[in-house]
Design a protein around this motif. Structure first.
Motif, short mmCIF file in Angstrom:
data_model
loop_
_atom_site.label_atom_id
_atom_site.label_comp_id
_atom_site.label_asym_id
_atom_site.label_seq_id
_atom_site.Cartn_x
_atom_site.Cartn_y
_atom_site.Cartn_z
N VAL A 52 142.70 100.36 47.98
CA VAL A 52 142.96 100.58 46.55
C VAL A 52 141.74 100.17 45.72
O VAL A 52 141.31 100.89 44.81
CB VAL A 52 144.21 99.79 46.10
CG1 VAL A 52 144.28 99.72 44.56
CG2 VAL A 52 145.46 100.45 46.65
N ALA A 53 141.15 99.02 46.05
CA ALA A 53 139.98 98.53 45.31
C ALA A 53 138.79 99.47 45.48
O ALA A 53 138.09 99.79 44.50
CB ALA A 53 139.62 97.13 45.79
N LEU A 54 138.56 99.94 46.70
CA LEU A 54 137.46 100.87 46.96
C LEU A 54 137.63 102.16 46.18
O LEU A 54 136.68 102.67 45.56
CB LEU A 54 137.37 101.16 48.46
CG LEU A 54 136.77 100.05 49.34
CD1 LEU A 54 137.04 100.34 50.81
CD2 LEU A 54 135.28 99.90 49.09
N LEU A 72 143.43 83.75 38.70
CA LEU A 72 143.07 84.56 37.54
C LEU A 72 141.66 85.11 37.69
O LEU A 72 141.41 86.30 37.43
CB LEU A 72 143.17 83.73 36.26
CG LEU A 72 142.70 84.42 34.97
CD1 LEU A 72 143.50 85.70 34.72
CD2 LEU A 72 142.82 83.47 33.78
N GLN A 73 140.74 84.27 38.12
CA GLN A 73 139.34 84.70 38.20
C GLN A 73 139.14 85.83 39.18
O GLN A 73 138.33 86.74 38.94
CB GLN A 73 138.45 83.51 38.59
CG GLN A 73 136.96 83.80 38.42
CD GLN A 73 136.61 84.16 36.99
OE1 GLN A 73 136.98 83.45 36.05
NE2 GLN A 73 135.88 85.26 36.80
N VAL A 74 139.87 85.84 40.29
CA VAL A 74 139.69 86.90 41.27
C VAL A 74 140.15 88.24 40.69
O VAL A 74 139.56 89.28 40.97
CB VAL A 74 140.41 86.58 42.60
CG1 VAL A 74 141.91 86.80 42.51
CG2 VAL A 74 139.82 87.40 43.74
N HIS A 75 141.17 88.21 39.85
CA HIS A 75 141.62 89.45 39.19
C HIS A 75 140.58 89.93 38.17
O HIS A 75 140.31 91.12 38.08
CB HIS A 75 142.98 89.25 38.53
CG HIS A 75 144.12 89.18 39.50
ND1 HIS A 75 144.52 88.01 40.08
CD2 HIS A 75 144.91 90.16 40.01
CE1 HIS A 75 145.54 88.26 40.90
NE2 HIS A 75 145.79 89.55 40.87
N VAL A 76 140.03 88.97 37.42
CA VAL A 76 138.99 89.32 36.45
C VAL A 76 137.78 89.93 37.16
O VAL A 76 137.25 90.98 36.76
CB VAL A 76 138.56 88.08 35.64
CG1 VAL A 76 137.34 88.39 34.78
CG2 VAL A 76 139.71 87.58 34.76
N ALA A 84 135.07 93.06 48.13
CA ALA A 84 134.96 91.61 48.35
C ALA A 84 136.05 90.86 47.59
O ALA A 84 136.65 89.91 48.11
CB ALA A 84 133.58 91.12 47.91
N MET A 85 136.35 91.29 46.36
CA MET A 85 137.39 90.64 45.57
C MET A 85 138.78 90.91 46.15
O MET A 85 139.65 90.05 46.10
CB MET A 85 137.32 91.09 44.11
CG MET A 85 136.14 90.53 43.34
SD MET A 85 136.06 88.71 43.40
CE MET A 85 134.79 88.46 44.65
N ALA A 86 138.98 92.10 46.72
CA ALA A 86 140.26 92.41 47.36
C ALA A 86 140.47 91.50 48.57
O ALA A 86 141.58 91.00 48.80
CB ALA A 86 140.31 93.87 47.79
N LEU A 87 139.42 91.26 49.31
CA LEU A 87 139.51 90.36 50.47
C LEU A 87 139.73 88.91 50.02
O LEU A 87 140.50 88.17 50.65
CB LEU A 87 138.25 90.47 51.32
CG LEU A 87 138.06 91.81 52.04
CD1 LEU A 87 136.68 91.89 52.68
CD2 LEU A 87 139.15 92.02 53.09
N ARG A 88 139.07 88.53 48.93
CA ARG A 88 139.27 87.19 48.37
C ARG A 88 140.71 87.05 47.89
O ARG A 88 141.36 86.01 48.10
CB ARG A 88 138.29 86.98 47.21
CG ARG A 88 138.52 85.72 46.39
CD ARG A 88 138.26 84.47 47.20
NE ARG A 88 138.46 83.28 46.39
CZ ARG A 88 138.98 82.15 46.85
NH1 ARG A 88 139.36 82.06 48.11
NH2 ARG A 88 139.11 81.11 46.05
#
Length: 241
Positions: free
Chosen positions: A123-125, A208-212, A228-232
């Motif tokens: 989804v992120a990609l 919150l920060q990972v969503h931002v 990277a954020m999706a994996l985080r």
């Protein structure tokens, strides 16, 4: 066989329109179609008729119709005799209906979250690769709403899932889009089972920060950053479970 000249009027309970949120209207319309066993080609009415029946703003109805067209649930036909119609049900639409019955089949929210963890990366990609100017505007607004609601765990959870759903709607992959949004819809029906307010507050700043950061990567069109954020994000949600 459906007779286009004979329109059966289906009345939707106005109590179903108590929220002006477009996603709530999406659910109400879809449930009404399913509950009344409306056949493909059934005319629901004009946009004005549906807007008045649900008591919602034109923009809210337009967004709900847009989402349901993406899902293959509704058709919009212009001209005399036109309006909003139930679409022919593709296998993907039938899959979506089946997924809404997950609870009856014993699926738990935790099972759904485990599947979403796997799908988040794709989804992120897709979101980073295919976002439009409209997507950018709406995601910018949604992440700000998420920031503002964050101190309220219940409100923040709902904003969080609205954001995830919106990201998935960007994907051109119909199967991914259908599976992801249906799982989010299922989880959203019982948010207390997804994560308790106490657990939600744990690591709140990181969450919150990972969503931002995810949204910012999508807006930039940065696929590597979004991935990277999706994996985080996956690491944080697994810590909760």
């Amino acid at each position: 066989m459906y007779d286009a000249d004979t329109v059966t009027q289906v009345t939707f309970d106005r109590s179903d329109a108590r929220s002006s949120i477009a996603e709530t209207l999406v659910e109400r319309l879809e449930n009404a179609i399913h509950r009344n066993h409306l056949a493909p080609g059934h005319r629901l009415g004009t946009k004005d008729e549906l807007r008045q029946q649900f008591g919602v703003a034109p923009a809210t109805l337009a967004e709900a119709i847009r989402v349901l067209r993406l899902r293959g649930v509704l058709d919009v036909r212009p001209g005399p005799g036109g309006g909003i119609f139930v679409a022919e049900q593709s296998p993907l639409v039938r899959l979506g209906h089946d997924m809404l019955q997950l609870g009856a089949d014993g699926a738990s929210v935790k099972h759904c979250l485990a599947v979403l963890d796997v799908l988040d990366q794709e989804v992120a990609l897709d979101a980073a690769a295919h976002r439009t100017e409209r997507d950018i505007r709406e995601l910018t607004e949604m992440i700000e709403q998420l920031r503002q609601s964050w101190p309220d765990a219940a409100a923040a959870q709902r904003r969080n899932w609205d954001l995830h759903r919106r990201l998935a709607l960007i994907s051109p992959n119909a199967l991914l889009r259908t599976m992801y949004t249906r799982l989010v819809d299922y989880i959203s029906r019982d948010l207390s089972s997804a994560i308790t307010a106490e657990d939600f507050r744990k690591g709140s700043a990181d969450r919150l920060q990972v969503h931002v950061d995810l949204v910012e990567a999508v807006i930039r069109g940065d696929q590597r950053g979004a991935e990277a954020m999706a994996l985080r994000h996956r690491g944080l949600t697994r810590d909760d479970r």
